[in-house]
Design an enzyme around this catalytic site. Structure first.
Site: not given
Ligand code: NAP
Length: 281
Positions: A53, A97, A120
């Site tokens: 990313k 994450q 996200d």
């Protein structure tokens, strides 16, 4: 007739010129789009995903702010860090994450991300807004899948869609996104009985199980659209067994090169959108 290959790798690469232009436009207006990535602990797979990313951010000109926390971080410590990033005006998007170490209450931490920075698409509020058709950032993997389906002009209204998997980041939001496009949605999971018979009725199947080659081609009906969200690097395959898929499917995502590239691309797109909302460009 040969099936349509839903080429996420091509689509992701194809959109990058537009994304780079939008980053430059923001920079010309004094805004430096920035994604903060939070990695807790030293799980090698998570480390690799965060690196991928960050590398994509770099390629597009997006600033990435790397936050690395030790594996013994507590829920409270992580929430403090998230709150700092929420308050930091130079940060437009926050990625925590998944998965975090087991002593951390992941849902509580996700829900502390400001919904305006939830690029996200992991907060409960963002999920609720998306489900109700209110403007929200979608969870990146299912949102990436919706972008693939849209790009290839797959008409979803009235389709019998079967989602295998109900995780908060994939199966559940996927189901709501397809429902919002007027598909008739069945959600399957580990307690579902006679899965193969349910799959046999599906016009569209989304495999999000986390087990290599779990969905068999023999379960699929002729003319199916198969979306394989899984990726297993060791086996280099997804959650569906693509053997003979060309004989059965109307369209399918290859693995690798289908869903995966669109997940990161969607994270980048949503970070840029979050920065644009700050800038009115
Ligand atoms: P997850 O959290 O482990 O969820 C797996 C889901 O599959 C659960 O809902 C589980 O049911 C269901 N399941 C497990 N065994 C089953 C069985 N025998 N029959 C029917 N359903 C079963 O996984 P996830 O995070 O959603 O990920 C799913 C897949 O997508 C994985 O292969 C992962 O690598 C991939 N993925 C890809 C990306 C990407 O960027 N391309 C991103 C995220 C995930 P229960 O709820 O009943 O346990």
């Amino acid at each position: 007739m040969k099936p349509i290959v839903l080429d996420g790798k091509f689509l992701a690469a194809d959109t990058e010129t537009n994304l780079i232009d939008r980053v430059q436009n923001l920079q010309n207006n004094g805004i430096n789009p920035c994604l903060a990535t939070i990695l807790v602990g030293n799980d090698p797979a998570s480390g690799t995903y965060v690196k991928m990313k960050q590398n994509t951010c770099k390629r597009l000109g997006i600033k990435s702010l790397a936050v690395e926390l030790p594996s013994n971080t507590s829920t409270e410590q992580l929430i403090i860090k998230i709150s700092e990033l929420n308050a930091d005006e130079s940060v437009h998007g926050i990625l925590l994450q998944h998965p975090v170490p087991e002593q951390i209450d992941e849902r509580q931490c996700f829900n502390h991300i400001d919904v305006a920075k939830d690029v996200d698409g992991v907060t409960t509020l963002g999920f609720g807004n998306m489900t109700m058709g209110v403007d929200a950032y979608g969870s990146c993997t299912p949102q990436g899948i919706m972008r693939i389906l849209e790009h290839y002009n797959i008409e979803l209204s009235g389709l019998n869609a079967v989602i295998i998997g109900r995780s908060p980041i994939l199966g559940k939001p996927m189901s709501m996104m397809l429902l919002n496009k007027n598909a008739t949605v069945t959600i399957c999971h580990s307690r579902t009985k006679d899965l193969s018979a349910i799959v046999k009725n599906a016009d569209l199947v989304v495999a999000a199980v986390g087990i290599p080659k779990f969905i068999k081609t023999s379960w699929l009906k002729n003319g199916v659209i198969l979306i394989d969200a899984g990726y297993h690097p060791k086996e280099n395959c997804g959650d569906a067994d693509l053997l003979d898929i060309e004989k059965v499917a109307y369209a399918y995502t290859p693995v690798p090169g289908g869903v995966g590239p669109m997940t990161i691309n969607t994270l980048m797109l949503q970070t840029i959108v979050a920065a644009e909302k700050n800038c009115n460009v």
